[in-house]
Design a protein around this motif. Structure first.
Motif, PDB file in Angstrom:
ATOM      1  N   SER A  86     -16.630 -56.746  38.382  1.00 16.92           N
ATOM      2  CA  SER A  86     -16.339 -57.720  37.326  1.00 16.92           C
ATOM      3  C   SER A  86     -17.605 -57.957  36.500  1.00 16.92           C
ATOM      4  CB  SER A  86     -15.878 -59.031  37.950  1.00 16.92           C
ATOM      5  OG  SER A  86     -16.959 -59.589  38.693  1.00 16.92           O
ATOM      6  N   TYR A  87     -17.430 -58.660  35.359  1.00 23.95           N
ATOM      7  CA  TYR A  87     -18.597 -59.028  34.559  1.00 23.95           C
ATOM      8  C   TYR A  87     -19.559 -59.880  35.384  1.00 23.95           C
ATOM      9  CZ  TYR A  87     -16.021 -57.114  30.659  1.00 23.95           C
ATOM     10  OH  TYR A  87     -15.349 -56.248  29.842  1.00 23.95           O
ATOM     11  N   HIS A  88     -18.989 -60.735  36.213  1.00 26.91           N
ATOM     12  CA  HIS A  88     -19.783 -61.588  37.086  1.00 26.91           C
ATOM     13  C   HIS A  88     -20.648 -60.748  38.020  1.00 26.91           C
ATOM     14  CE1 HIS A  88     -20.372 -64.405  40.527  1.00 26.91           C
ATOM     15  NE2 HIS A  88     -20.445 -65.309  39.560  1.00 26.91           N
ATOM     16  N   GLU A  89     -20.048 -59.710  38.591  1.00 25.61           N
ATOM     17  CA  GLU A  89     -20.818 -58.835  39.485  1.00 25.61           C
ATOM     18  C   GLU A  89     -21.867 -58.030  38.713  1.00 25.61           C
ATOM     19  OE1 GLU A  89     -18.004 -57.487  43.119  1.00 25.61           O
ATOM     20  OE2 GLU A  89     -17.051 -57.376  41.134  1.00 25.61           O
ATOM     21  N   LEU A  90     -21.532 -57.680  37.472  1.00 25.96           N
ATOM     22  CA  LEU A  90     -22.516 -56.971  36.649  1.00 25.96           C
ATOM     23  C   LEU A  90     -23.750 -57.848  36.430  1.00 25.96           C
ATOM     24  CD1 LEU A  90     -23.324 -54.541  34.809  1.00 25.96           C
ATOM     25  CD2 LEU A  90     -22.228 -55.768  32.926  1.00 25.96           C
ATOM     26  N   MET A  91     -23.505 -59.124  36.130  1.00 28.75           N
ATOM     27  CA  MET A  91     -24.627 -60.027  35.915  1.00 28.75           C
ATOM     28  C   MET A  91     -25.451 -60.155  37.192  1.00 28.75           C
ATOM     29  SD  MET A  91     -24.517 -60.778  32.784  1.00 28.75           S
ATOM     30  CE  MET A  91     -25.251 -62.311  32.256  1.00 28.75           C
ATOM     31  N   PRO A  97     -33.706 -63.764  44.564  1.00 27.71           N
ATOM     32  CA  PRO A  97     -32.610 -64.440  45.248  1.00 27.71           C
ATOM     33  C   PRO A  97     -32.252 -65.796  44.631  1.00 27.71           C
ATOM     34  CG  PRO A  97     -34.624 -64.477  46.576  1.00 27.71           C
ATOM     35  CD  PRO A  97     -34.905 -63.601  45.402  1.00 27.71           C
ATOM     36  N   GLY A  98     -33.188 -66.450  43.960  1.00 25.23           N
ATOM     37  CA  GLY A  98     -32.896 -67.782  43.420  1.00 25.23           C
ATOM     38  C   GLY A  98     -32.879 -68.802  44.532  1.00 25.23           C
ATOM     39  N   ARG A  99     -32.803 -70.051  44.170  1.00 31.04           N
ATOM     40  CA  ARG A  99     -32.822 -71.082  45.221  1.00 31.04           C
ATOM     41  C   ARG A  99     -31.497 -71.072  45.983  1.00 31.04           C
ATOM     42  NH1 ARG A  99     -29.759 -74.649  42.987  1.00 31.04           N
ATOM     43  NH2 ARG A  99     -29.717 -74.841  40.710  1.00 31.04           N
ATOM     44  N   ALA A 100     -31.546 -71.609  47.185  1.00 31.10           N
ATOM     45  CA  ALA A 100     -30.392 -71.533  48.091  1.00 31.10           C
ATOM     46  C   ALA A 100     -29.135 -72.095  47.428  1.00 31.10           C
ATOM     47  CB  ALA A 100     -30.695 -72.300  49.374  1.00 31.10           C
ATOM     48  N   GLY A 101     -28.058 -71.345  47.520  1.00 29.00           N
ATOM     49  CA  GLY A 101     -26.783 -71.828  47.008  1.00 29.00           C
ATOM     50  C   GLY A 101     -26.620 -71.724  45.509  1.00 29.00           C
ATOM     51  N   ALA A 102     -27.616 -71.187  44.819  1.00 26.96           N
ATOM     52  CA  ALA A 102     -27.516 -71.091  43.360  1.00 26.96           C
ATOM     53  C   ALA A 102     -26.432 -70.089  42.966  1.00 26.96           C
ATOM     54  CB  ALA A 102     -28.860 -70.667  42.765  1.00 26.96           C
ATOM     55  N   SER A 103     -25.659 -70.413  41.948  1.00 28.69           N
ATOM     56  CA  SER A 103     -24.627 -69.498  41.445  1.00 28.69           C
ATOM     57  C   SER A 103     -25.298 -68.408  40.619  1.00 28.69           C
ATOM     58  CB  SER A 103     -23.643 -70.270  40.566  1.00 28.69           C
ATOM     59  OG  SER A 103     -24.286 -70.650  39.359  1.00 28.69           O
ATOM     60  N   VAL A 104     -24.540 -67.356  40.333  1.00 31.66           N
ATOM     61  CA  VAL A 104     -25.064 -66.276  39.498  1.00 31.66           C
ATOM     62  C   VAL A 104     -25.471 -66.827  38.128  1.00 31.66           C
ATOM     63  CG1 VAL A 104     -24.383 -64.186  38.229  1.00 31.66           C
ATOM     64  CG2 VAL A 104     -23.889 -64.380  40.676  1.00 31.66           C
ATOM     65  N   GLY A 114     -17.747 -64.432  28.335  1.00 33.53           N
ATOM     66  CA  GLY A 114     -17.059 -64.052  29.559  1.00 33.53           C
ATOM     67  C   GLY A 114     -17.935 -63.266  30.517  1.00 33.53           C
ATOM     68  N   LEU A 115     -19.241 -63.368  30.334  1.00 39.13           N
ATOM     69  CA  LEU A 115     -20.145 -62.602  31.189  1.00 39.13           C
ATOM     70  C   LEU A 115     -20.162 -63.104  32.630  1.00 39.13           C
ATOM     71  CD1 LEU A 115     -23.137 -61.997  28.742  1.00 39.13           C
ATOM     72  CD2 LEU A 115     -21.630 -60.266  29.738  1.00 39.13           C
ATOM     73  N   PHE A 116     -19.641 -64.314  32.849  1.00 40.67           N
ATOM     74  CA  PHE A 116     -19.616 -64.835  34.217  1.00 40.67           C
ATOM     75  C   PHE A 116     -18.192 -64.865  34.772  1.00 40.67           C
ATOM     76  CE2 PHE A 116     -23.314 -66.649  32.053  1.00 40.67           C
ATOM     77  CZ  PHE A 116     -24.305 -66.072  32.825  1.00 40.67           C
ATOM     78  N   SER A 117     -17.288 -64.198  34.059  1.00 47.46           N
ATOM     79  CA  SER A 117     -15.893 -64.222  34.520  1.00 47.46           C
ATOM     80  C   SER A 117     -15.668 -63.175  35.604  1.00 47.46           C
ATOM     81  CB  SER A 117     -14.937 -63.976  33.350  1.00 47.46           C
ATOM     82  OG  SER A 117     -14.718 -62.596  33.190  1.00 47.46           O
ATOM     83  N   LYS A 118     -14.622 -63.392  36.399  1.00 45.04           N
ATOM     84  CA  LYS A 118     -14.311 -62.479  37.494  1.00 45.04           C
ATOM     85  C   LYS A 118     -13.411 -61.335  37.017  1.00 45.04           C
ATOM     86  CE  LYS A 118     -16.564 -64.999  40.508  1.00 45.04           C
ATOM     87  NZ  LYS A 118     -16.098 -66.061  41.391  1.00 45.04           N
TER      88      LYS A 118
END
Lengths: 450, 450
Positions: free
Chosen positions: A281-286, A293-300, A324-328
């Motif tokens: 998905s676009y989300h996975e591409l991002m 890794p970003g801070r714990a629990g951070a979203s993409v 829609g770059l964060f869409s599934k």
């Protein structure tokens, strides 16, 4: 001369075809419009008695040459890479040729052959390149004729959409021309001149280091990012010793920072494929572009914001989100480059609505010295389209082609060889006729050192 | 087989030549060392009775083929682009060929021809590529033989200089290998695997998004930036289903942020020339990369710092300053690309002192599951050079070539065709002999989920 061949009947050809057909009756021309989609060509020619639509696969040399052999002047709206083949055909068959594309080195190499055959190849006869050359050269020659010395020249242009059609689009941008060129814009290094010094902006900073300009009639300033090729125009415009020279692309405020985010993420890169891109998905591409890794629990989305140095709900992040770059949603194309994935997404999001009006903005700014004084002259053109079929873009690309063809057919143009429209014998009559179509430059002048 | 030809006698050939000459007496070999600089070849061969130095311009096919025709095994230390020509020669003249360079697609296309002629082409038989393949594969095969399932593999290596030789160099880096490759390092997009997902780091973020690793015997962590090619090793190493795989380059702490500054400025770009670069100073070059005016009265150095988001005396800015990027000294080369200007400057600043000792670091990290437990295994190699003539780099590139040549000459290697050293019959004996030269991997293992 009585026969005109127009190669290509796509959307960009509309205004050119209509102009030529309109004049065909007066001058008793026979006009052939050729396209690989016969239906489109038929529709564009309509019931015009002087016009004929024909089917042509322009890559088939024999068919193409057969059509060319029956014309006096050829207008090519084919993809730029095909113009060399058409140019060779025209030399062999002794035909004049007009295009709106940049003149490539391969075409310039044919200069002697065109000239020796007393044939005209006129390239860059559209909007940008085209009207930019003509309007700038008219001004440059005029200032020089008055004895002025030009010390700075900056030329900016952009194809935009009327603000009232953009209220739901946070990018305030839609495609009015070749989407691929928009995605690839600026790749390489922008080069320009400032106070006698060369300047270089690498791609990774190009959309961060835009400048702001004012355009009469608008309350807010516009953003301008530098074009890669400013220095090419020193010689073509006869400005060899000018200390300051730049060319740029105009966008509404807010565009460049968000486009810079796409560049930083890596989404404009067309050099390698994303493996199995149709499986993600676009989300996975991002997520694939996030190495930290970003801070714990951070979203993409939060991690992308952090990587870009943005807050999660900043104007830039809002624009990325809106695309829609964060869409599934799954990506359509397998093994596509990031640039192609972005292009296909933007094609959907930035599609011109049928009733949207596009706007062409072009602004030249000169500084020159005359009689001990220093002047600043701004020359601005704004033209709006009617709807998505009759765009200002297609008009301003197609009308110069048609107008020039008319002067050529009626023997008003004499300079043979490979040319771009920087000569007075060309720009004066073409610009004069373009006025009737709304191509009017408004000037503002002020003294800088009073 | 009695005759070995070594093509190339430059600094990188030292250890290879000495190893082959040392073994020549025992095995009664005749060794020819060919170089375009005869004096260098003569010096390297010395008074060795089994050795002979000859002059060769390797681009001259006849001369090259004449020498090859008289050898049984050819070791080529020529520039990588010449290996295809040498490979064709070797097929025609029925000779074995060994190189330390990456095996190109063009060479792989010759696989059948080498195999059908019962000839061996062994490529990537140096340090990196070379010892990295062998040491990793030995560990991989060993874990698999014990029934372990490898879930993560990361392999990092770097050619550095002993810290005590770097006290006056804020970059803590000097060239111990091809400077051009250092300047161009990472251009393109780094690709690796993490938890079953592809990851991509574009060049503009590569040196910003380094990771830190610990190496036994050092108090401070090292920086590792990702190599572009990690995914190529899945198949070569028989790790097709591994979820996590990466390769990287090791640098001392502080390097990557400063190199990132050079990337952001635009100094690593080799795609366009700076006009009249010999007419300007480094200071003027830096100014050419500044498009923003900066605050009133700001110096070029202050403006660069501002553009990079650094304070004027930050560690990054200190490193740029130390290189002389803000000096008024003129650049030597006309119309040079930014990358070439940078390379020529670094050649001066990062030159290895005659008594400097270089250090090779290589570390593999594996995670694997065995008997319901999850293990982490770290395997680390460190080797120091003696001085700038006898570098660890030249030893570790040259010794595998020489050792493999010996096994080939004594008929211990049988697998014909184009190969890289990933087979047990190759890596076991070569690594065993390398131990005597200090190539020893120290292992640390721990249970992850006890």
């Amino acid at each position: 001369m009585n026969n005109i061949l127009i190669l290509g009947a796509g959307r960009s050809a509309n205004a050119c075809i209509q102009y030529v057909l309109k004049n065909a009756k007066t001058y008793n021309w026979s006009v052939v419009v050729a396209d690989s989609d016969l239906e489109t060509a038929v529709k564009k020619v309509g019931k015009h008695t002087n016009g004929r639509a024909v089917w042509l696969d322009a890559t088939k040399a024999e068919d193409r040459q057969d059509l060319i052999s029956r014309a006096d002047v050829v207008i090519s709206l084919l993809p730029p890479h095909m113009h060399v083949d058409v140019a060779y055909d025209c030399i062999r068959l002794k035909k004049h040729l007009i295009t709106a594309s940049y003149v490539s080195k391969d075409i310039y190499k044919l200069s002697d052959e065109f000239r020796n055959s007393e044939l005209i190849f006129m390239g860059e006869m559209g909007l940008d390149p085209g009207i930019d050359h003509m309007s700038a050269m008219q001004k440059i020659d005029e200032i020089k004729a008055r004895g002025g010395k030009i010390t700075a020249f900056s030329s900016n242009a952009g194809g935009l959409v009327a603000l009232e059609n953009l209220t739901k689009n946070p990018w305030r941008y839609k495609f009015t021309w070749n989407p691929r060129n928009v995605v690839k814009a600026g790749q390489g290094t922008a080069q320009y001149l400032e106070n006698g010094k060369f300047k270089y902006i690498p791609y990774n900073r190009l959309f961060k280091e835009y400048k702001l300009i004012e355009i009469p009639g608008y309350d807010e300033p516009f953003e301008v990012y530098a074009n890669r090729d400013s220095l090419l125009y020193r010689e073509a415009y006869g400005l060899d010793d000018i200390p300051t020279l730049s060319r740029g692309t105009i966008r509404y405020r807010g565009f460049c920072d968000a486009w810079n985010a796409l560049v930083q993420i890596g989404l404009t890169d067309g050099t390698y494929p994303i493996m199995d891109s149709d499986k993600i998905s676009y989300h996975e591409l991002m997520e694939a572009f996030l190495s930290k890794p970003g801070r714990a629990g951070a979203s993409v989305k939060e991690r992308v914001a952090e990587m870009l140095g943005e807050s999660e709900f900043s104007p830039v992040m809002k624009k990325l989100d809106w695309l829609g770059l964060f869409s599934k949603k799954k990506i359509n194309t397998p093994n596509a480059t990031p640039a192609l994935i972005l292009e296909e997404l933007l094609l959907e999001k930035w599609k011109l609505g049928s009733k949207d009006k596009d706007v062409i903005l072009m602004q030249h700014e000169f500084e020159y010295e005359l009689g001990g004084k220093k002047f600043q002259l701004t020359s601005t053109m704004k033209l709006m389209g009617v709807d998505s079929d009759d765009t200002a873009m297609a008009r301003l690309v197609g009308l110069p082609l048609g107008i020039f063809a008319k002067f050529l057919m009626t023997n008003k143009i004499v300079t043979a060889g490979v040319n771009i429209p920087v000569l007075k014998e060309i720009y004066d009559p073409v610009l004069e006729e373009l006025k009737a179509y709304g191509v009017v430059f408004q000037e503002q002048e002020r003294v800088l050192n009073d």
